[in-house]
Design an enzyme around this catalytic site. Structure first.
Site, PDB file in Angstrom:
ATOM      1  N   SER A  25      33.644  38.393  25.818  1.00 23.53           N
ATOM      2  CA  SER A  25      32.967  39.561  26.229  1.00 23.53           C
ATOM      3  C   SER A  25      33.667  40.404  27.304  1.00 23.53           C
ATOM      4  O   SER A  25      34.220  39.820  28.025  1.00 23.53           O
ATOM      5  CB  SER A  25      31.455  39.307  26.336  1.00 23.53           C
ATOM      6  OG  SER A  25      31.327  38.405  27.429  1.00 23.53           O
ATOM      7  N   GLU A  27      33.514  43.220  30.586  1.00 24.34           N
ATOM      8  CA  GLU A  27      32.797  44.095  31.678  1.00 24.34           C
ATOM      9  C   GLU A  27      33.428  45.256  32.192  1.00 24.34           C
ATOM     10  O   GLU A  27      34.654  45.025  32.552  1.00 24.34           O
ATOM     11  CB  GLU A  27      32.181  43.276  32.717  1.00 24.34           C
ATOM     12  CG  GLU A  27      31.107  43.813  33.688  1.00 24.34           C
ATOM     13  CD  GLU A  27      30.646  42.987  34.698  1.00 24.34           C
ATOM     14  OE1 GLU A  27      29.780  41.982  34.027  1.00 24.34           O
ATOM     15  OE2 GLU A  27      30.735  43.118  35.991  1.00 24.34           O
ATOM     16  N   ASP A 119      22.556  44.457  45.047  1.00 19.84           N
ATOM     17  CA  ASP A 119      23.032  44.438  46.577  1.00 19.84           C
ATOM     18  C   ASP A 119      22.001  45.146  47.590  1.00 19.84           C
ATOM     19  O   ASP A 119      21.417  46.115  47.171  1.00 19.84           O
ATOM     20  CB  ASP A 119      24.441  44.879  46.756  1.00 19.84           C
ATOM     21  CG  ASP A 119      25.354  44.289  46.008  1.00 19.84           C
ATOM     22  OD1 ASP A 119      25.297  43.239  45.830  1.00 19.84           O
ATOM     23  OD2 ASP A 119      26.260  44.751  45.450  1.00 19.84           O
ATOM     24  N   PHE A 228      38.474  40.979  47.868  1.00 21.08           N
ATOM     25  CA  PHE A 228      37.169  41.022  47.745  1.00 21.08           C
ATOM     26  C   PHE A 228      36.412  39.763  47.576  1.00 21.08           C
ATOM     27  O   PHE A 228      35.417  39.717  47.888  1.00 21.08           O
ATOM     28  CB  PHE A 228      37.171  41.741  46.113  1.00 21.08           C
ATOM     29  CG  PHE A 228      36.128  41.916  45.607  1.00 21.08           C
ATOM     30  CD1 PHE A 228      35.141  42.801  45.778  1.00 21.08           C
ATOM     31  CD2 PHE A 228      35.662  40.734  44.438  1.00 21.08           C
ATOM     32  CE1 PHE A 228      33.962  42.822  45.270  1.00 21.08           C
ATOM     33  CE2 PHE A 228      34.470  41.130  43.444  1.00 21.08           C
ATOM     34  CZ  PHE A 228      33.616  41.969  44.240  1.00 21.08           C
ATOM     35  N   HIS A 278      33.006  35.563  29.780  1.00 18.11           N
ATOM     36  CA  HIS A 278      32.964  36.818  29.908  1.00 18.11           C
ATOM     37  C   HIS A 278      33.943  37.579  31.124  1.00 18.11           C
ATOM     38  O   HIS A 278      34.214  36.980  32.147  1.00 18.11           O
ATOM     39  CB  HIS A 278      31.571  36.998  30.818  1.00 18.11           C
ATOM     40  CG  HIS A 278      31.003  38.450  31.006  1.00 18.11           C
ATOM     41  ND1 HIS A 278      30.852  39.390  29.971  1.00 18.11           N
ATOM     42  CD2 HIS A 278      30.852  39.065  31.909  1.00 18.11           C
ATOM     43  CE1 HIS A 278      30.271  40.288  30.391  1.00 18.11           C
ATOM     44  NE2 HIS A 278      30.445  40.372  31.664  1.00 18.11           N
TER      45      HIS A 278
END
Length: 305
Positions: A25, A27, A119, A228, A278
């Site tokens: 899948s 995103e 968040d 990140f 994913h």
């Protein structure tokens, strides 16, 4: 044996047998400019051609489903007919507002939700639940399930959520999400495959049979993903940093290294029986499609002599 040698031994060991078929899948996130929107639609043509299990759309700015997510979910479903999952968070709105949005999704034919806490607001150092909202992801999942029979994906963390008090507390939160009705668990990306497998085994050991899906992060820019990762608590193994030394971001060498390392991780996970993954595509098609091609080729080829 060095860390690099250990990694290579584990990666190549999975090539001795044909891999099972793998389902991916993808995103994506709502683009912010007309140019980014045009690129995303071009890449979506490629994603859909790869026959994904579903495409998930992250929340817009501030976690709100009203800022780009809802419209993009509707547009992808209408144009391609592919299953689409809408991300929803409980940090940005009241329970009534979230329930209303969930009903809009259901009424428009969207049956898949990725349910997340979200968040803290910008400027906040720690998350505090809204008095009028769902407190945590497990509460959101329970609320969504009470509204309709959504297929709900929830997050889990091979390296422990950065705000969790402990690994045990983080695991207890995972168990609450399953108890609330999560259909599957999707991991935060993790470059240490052993950690993913340990979490898989710990989940199985307590009798949880909910689908477990590793989250895969292609590295379009090693320097960017290293920054990140520091911010979100994901580790970057030293051997992976060594691989990217000398490969400038955007160069052909960087691209070849990135495709190789992500395919190795996916091959090992597939060999361990984790055949659904994913991919955090970041609206870019080249590396996700390379993963798809390499895994399908590995499934089709005979075992090594």
């Amino acid at each position: 044996m060095t860390n690099m040698e250990t990694h290579r031994a584990r990666a190549y060991a999975c090539l001795d047998e044909p891999l099972p078929a793998v389902e991916l899948s993808f995103e994506i996130f709502p683009p912010k400019t007309p140019e980014a929107t045009e690129r995303l639609w071009q890449n979506l043509e490629l994603f859909v051609a790869a026959k994904p299990r579903f495409i998930s759309v992250t929340c817009g700015a501030g976690g709100s489903g009203e800022l780009g997510t809802f419209d993009l979910v509707q547009a992808v479903q209408a144009r391609f007919g592919v299953p689409v999952a809408a991300h929803m968070t409980c940090a940005y709105a009241s329970r009534a507002e979230i329930d209303a949005l969930a009903r809009r999704y259901w009424e428009s034919g969207i049956r898949r939700i990725v349910a997340l806490r979200g968040d803290p607001p910008k400027g906040s150092t720690r998350y505090s639940p809204r008095p009028d909202g769902y407190a945590y992801a497990s509460d959101l999942i329970e609320g969504l399930k009470s509204l309709a029979d959504f297929d709900i994906s929830a997050a889990c963390y091979p390296e422990v959520h950065p705000e969790a008090e402990s690994a045990d507390a983080d695991f207890a939160n995972l168990v609450r999400k399953v108890g609330a009705g999560a259909t599957r668990l999707i991991t935060q990306y993790c470059f240490d495959t052993d950690r993913i497998l340990r979490l898989r085994d710990r989940i199985a050991a307590v009798g949880i049979t909910t689908e477990f899906v590793p989250g895969i992060m292609p590295i379009h820019s090693f320097n960017q993903i290293r920054r990140f990762s520091l911010a979100c608590g994901a580790g970057v193994p030293g051997w992976r940093a060594e691989l990217f030394e000398g490969g400038e971001d955007g160069s052909p060498v960087h691209g070849m290294i990135a495709a190789s390392v992500v395919a190795e991780q996916c091959r090992r996970l597939a060999a361990e029986g984790l055949t659904r993954m994913h991919v955090y595509a970041l609206n870019r098609a080249e590396l996700p499609l390379a993963i798809t091609h390499l895994l399908r080729a590995a499934h089709a080829l005979p075992a090594a002599a």
